[in-house]
Design a protein around this motif. Structure first.
Motif, short mmCIF file in Angstrom:
data_model
loop_
_atom_site.label_atom_id
_atom_site.label_comp_id
_atom_site.label_asym_id
_atom_site.label_seq_id
_atom_site.Cartn_x
_atom_site.Cartn_y
_atom_site.Cartn_z
N SER A 195 0.81 -1.22 0.00
CA SER A 195 0.00 0.00 0.00
C SER A 195 0.84 1.27 0.00
O SER A 195 0.32 2.36 0.16
CB SER A 195 -0.94 0.03 1.21
N ASN A 196 2.15 1.11 -0.11
CA ASN A 196 3.02 2.28 -0.24
C ASN A 196 2.93 3.23 0.96
O ASN A 196 3.06 4.43 0.81
CB ASN A 196 2.65 3.03 -1.53
N ASN A 197 2.65 2.69 2.14
CA ASN A 197 2.61 3.53 3.34
C ASN A 197 3.99 3.57 3.99
O ASN A 197 4.73 2.60 3.92
CB ASN A 197 1.61 2.96 4.36
N PRO A 198 4.34 4.67 4.65
CA PRO A 198 5.64 4.70 5.32
C PRO A 198 5.59 3.92 6.65
O PRO A 198 4.51 3.73 7.22
CB PRO A 198 5.84 6.19 5.59
N ARG B 157 5.69 -2.47 -10.69
CA ARG B 157 5.37 -1.05 -10.62
C ARG B 157 4.93 -0.53 -9.24
O ARG B 157 5.48 0.45 -8.75
CB ARG B 157 4.26 -0.78 -11.64
N THR B 158 3.96 -1.18 -8.60
CA THR B 158 3.46 -0.62 -7.34
C THR B 158 4.32 -0.97 -6.14
O THR B 158 4.56 -0.13 -5.28
CB THR B 158 2.03 -1.14 -7.02
N THR B 159 4.76 -2.20 -6.08
CA THR B 159 5.52 -2.62 -4.90
C THR B 159 7.00 -2.26 -5.01
O THR B 159 7.70 -2.17 -4.02
CB THR B 159 5.43 -4.14 -4.73
N LYS C 86 8.86 7.87 -4.20
CA LYS C 86 7.49 7.89 -4.73
C LYS C 86 6.52 8.44 -3.69
O LYS C 86 5.61 9.20 -4.00
CB LYS C 86 7.05 6.47 -5.11
N TYR C 87 6.74 8.05 -2.44
CA TYR C 87 5.87 8.53 -1.36
C TYR C 87 6.03 10.05 -1.22
O TYR C 87 5.04 10.77 -1.09
CB TYR C 87 6.21 7.81 -0.06
N ARG D 136 3.15 13.08 -1.76
CA ARG D 136 2.80 14.08 -0.74
C ARG D 136 2.72 15.49 -1.33
O ARG D 136 2.03 16.34 -0.83
CB ARG D 136 3.82 14.05 0.39
N VAL D 137 3.47 15.74 -2.41
CA VAL D 137 3.36 17.06 -3.06
C VAL D 137 2.53 16.94 -4.34
O VAL D 137 2.65 17.75 -5.25
CB VAL D 137 4.75 17.68 -3.35
#
Ligand code: GTP
Length: 308
Positions: free
Chosen positions: A17-20, A195-197, A249-250, A254-255
């Motif tokens: 989920s691309n969360n930090p 791509r996503t992970t 990417k994260y 954010r911007v």
């Protein structure tokens, strides 16, 4: 699978989920099983089951839900908290799960993650080796792969790239095509990421006629294990790239910017990271200063149809 609080949902949220990592402290306990379908490489869909680890749930997986939980498993990933105070109980549950797996999915692979390695105060390697031995002994005859992981460094990507790699049916063909592509680009190495992970899907294999690489070639990261490959490249370079690009990417999201590609021209190597197919990114590493990044990008564009 694994005990409650061992970190299963946290790693899922980081990788898929691309969360930090900082957001994982807010996650609540998983109730029963959370199923996710992750589209991975076009037609390949990962069906991910995050099994809540509280004792009542574990007991139910092993009894009433046994045939549902352990049927048609491709890979069982069992997570152990490195600092657990209940190792005996964890091992007992693990052995029971292994029995269930052998009963219903005898060909499934088993990955054991010794997780939260960042919490260890003593030197990591000897503690990890001790745990690995303990887990291998508990696993009996079958082969298991053991990784030390943490959500705070690249180790998680290494383990998960290995896990996913076992599920990709044509990984060796991909690797062959990437090697051909690397030769065409006069590249040191070519790496394909999902791509996503941003997990590593495949890499080019060692190229026999590589030009000599300067000894500083490991600038993608320092060699922490002391065992770089024959070409002097850093052995942790894949997972470090995954981690860095995911963080980048994260930061972009954010911007409200979208990440498309990346180019780096350093004094000893050039790297181009670009979209290869709808589901993959490719990274081309070149140690020849006469090769322009524009030429590499053109090659990627021209190879796209072949890889799609
Ligand atoms: P259940 O859903 O009850 O089965 O638990 P779980 O295994 O899914 O645990 P979860 O992912 O909810 O993580 C529990 C706690 O561990 C969270 O506060 C995370 O921030 C923390 N955690 C996860 N991974 C790591 C890690 O690598 N290092 C450290 N220090 N903490 C971690």
């Amino acid at each position: 699978m694994g005990a409650s609080g061992s970190g299963k949902t946290s790693m899922r949220s980081l990788i898929f989920s691309n969360n930090p990592a900082s957001l994982t402290a807010r996650l609540g306990a998983t109730i029963d099983v959370e199923q996710n379908h992750v589209r991975f490489l076009g037609d390949l869909i990962l069906n991910l089951w995050d099994c809540g680890g509280q004792d009542a749930f574990m007991d139910s997986y092993l009894t009433t839900q046994r045939s549902t939980i352990f049927q048609q498993v491709g890979v069982m990933i069992y997570v152990f908290d490195v600092e657990t105070r209940e190792m005996n109980k964890d091992l007992e549950y693990y052995r029971d799960c292994l029995d269930g797996l052998r009963q219903f999915s005898p060909s499934a692979s088993v990955f054991l993650l010794v997780h939260k390695m960042d919490l260890l105060r003593e030197p990591r390697q000897p503690s990890f080796e001790k745990k690995r031995k303990e887990l291998q002994d508990a696993s009996g005859e079958g082969t298991v792969s053991v990784f030390g992981t943490s959500i705070y460094d690249e180790s998680l990507y290494k383990a998960w790239s290995n896990i996913v790699h076992t599920l990709i049916p044509n990984a060796s063909i991909l690797s062959k095509h990437l090697t051909t592509f690397a030769v065409a680009c006069n590249a040191t190495e070519v790496i394909l990421f999902e791509r996503t992970t941003f997990l590593v899907v495949a890499t080019s294999s060692n190229l026999p006629d590589m030009p000599d690489i300067p000894s500083t070639a490991s600038s993608l990261g320092s060699d922490t294990t002391g065992g770089g490959d024959a070409r002097g490249l850093d052995p942790t370079r894949y997972e470090r790239t995954s981690e860095l690009v995911k963080a980048f990417k994260y930061a972009c999201s954010r911007v409200r910017e979208e990440f498309h590609s990346l180019e780096m021209e350093l004094y000893d190597f050039t790297a181009v990271l670009a979209e290869m197919t709808r589901n993959t990114y490719v990274m081309v590493i070149v140690h020849d200063p006469t090769i322009e990044t524009a030429a590499l990008k053109l090659n990627v564009r021209m190879a796209r149809r072949k890889f799609e």
